[in-house]
Motif scaffolding. Structure first.
Motif, short mmCIF file in Angstrom:
data_model
loop_
_atom_site.label_atom_id
_atom_site.label_comp_id
_atom_site.label_asym_id
_atom_site.label_seq_id
_atom_site.Cartn_x
_atom_site.Cartn_y
_atom_site.Cartn_z
N ASP A 1 -4.23 -2.31 2.40
CA ASP A 1 -4.77 -2.75 3.68
C ASP A 1 -4.07 -2.08 4.86
O ASP A 1 -4.56 -2.14 5.99
N LYS A 2 -2.94 -1.41 4.58
CA LYS A 2 -2.19 -0.73 5.65
C LYS A 2 -2.27 0.78 5.57
O LYS A 2 -2.22 1.47 6.58
N ASP B 1 0.26 -0.99 -0.45
CA ASP B 1 -0.38 -1.88 0.53
C ASP B 1 -1.65 -1.21 1.03
O ASP B 1 -1.66 -0.58 2.08
N ASN C 1 -10.65 6.15 0.83
CA ASN C 1 -10.19 4.79 0.55
C ASN C 1 -9.62 4.63 -0.86
O ASN C 1 -9.82 3.62 -1.53
N LYS D 1 -6.26 4.33 -3.23
CA LYS D 1 -4.86 3.91 -3.13
C LYS D 1 -3.91 4.92 -3.75
O LYS D 1 -2.70 4.85 -3.51
#
Length: 233
Positions: free
Chosen positions: A178-179, A176, A185, A187
């Motif tokens: 976005d969390k 996730d 940045n 993942k």
């Protein structure tokens, strides 16, 4: 954050438990740095760690583990608890699965990072050594409500009696973005580790070189020394 199944003492207990109904033990460890998947949890400083473990002959085990930490925000202690089961599927193949809960202490908001994690680890023993395929999954990683998966491949082999080399590569992946995101940045990131393990005079020793592809002084290349001793209770 501690994922490696949780302590070397827990793994040794699984072997011991095959010949005894149950056993309690405690392990004390001194580390030149406490890293979680290559990221220092102590701002590159040493750590003192301890665990208490219980193992039963049916393969069930449970324990608690603690270490000093330093995230630069007042958090100074991590305490983990875990429950799992180890099974031999054949003479060569085994599986270790369970759940752990990580807790953090020191500041009033430290507990906001508490989270649970489930894990499954497969090991295959051959004439070439022990090969591992391991996975950890959290649905609320570090209290962010983000899904997170860590996958690892590892192989250990003896270079002489009582002298072991273990090489591993693991990937940490946010499900996730976005969390929760890693530095820059991203993942996901990779962690590489090469360790030499031995024992002498009742102590276990490990010297490990590791690195990640995160651009941070707390996740760059380093050599870590760990010295531990396990006591039966």
């Amino acid at each position: 954050m501690k994922n490696v199944l949780y302590s070397l003492s827990a793994l040794s207990l699984l072997v011991t438990s095959q010949t005894a109904l149950a056993q309690w033990s405690t392990t004390l460890t001194g580390a030149s740095d406490y890293t979680f998947n290559g990221v220092s949890q102590t701002l590159n400083d040493p750590a003192l760690q301890g665990s208490i473990d219980y193992a039963h002959d049916r393969g069930w085990y449970a324990g608690a583990w603690a270490s000093n930490v330093d995230f630069g925000d007042g958090t100074d202690l991590e305490v983990d608890v875990y429950l799992g089961n180890y099974r031999e599927l054949s003479k060569a193949l085994s599986v270790d699965y369970g759940i752990a809960y990580y807790t953090y202490h020191g500041a009033s908001y430290s507990s906001d990072s508490d989270y649970a994690e489930a894990y499954t680890k497969f090991a295959y023993q051959s004439s070439l050594g022990v090969s591992e395929a391991n996975i950890w999954y959290s649905w609320d990683y570090a209290g962010t409500d983000a899904g997170h998966v860590i996958t690892m491949l590892a192989h250990s082999f003896d270079i002489a009696d009582g002298h072991t080399i273990r090489a591993s590569i693991d990937s940490s992946n946010s499900l996730d973005g976005d969390k929760f995101m890693w530095q820059g940045n991203h993942k996901s990131y990779y962690h590489y580790r090469l360790a030499y393990q031995t024992a002498f005079a009742g102590f276990d020793f490990e010297i490990a070189a590791e690195d990640t592809d995160i651009d941070s002084k707390y996740a760059d290349e380093r050599v870590i020394l760990l010295i531990s001793r396990t006591f039966s209770l």
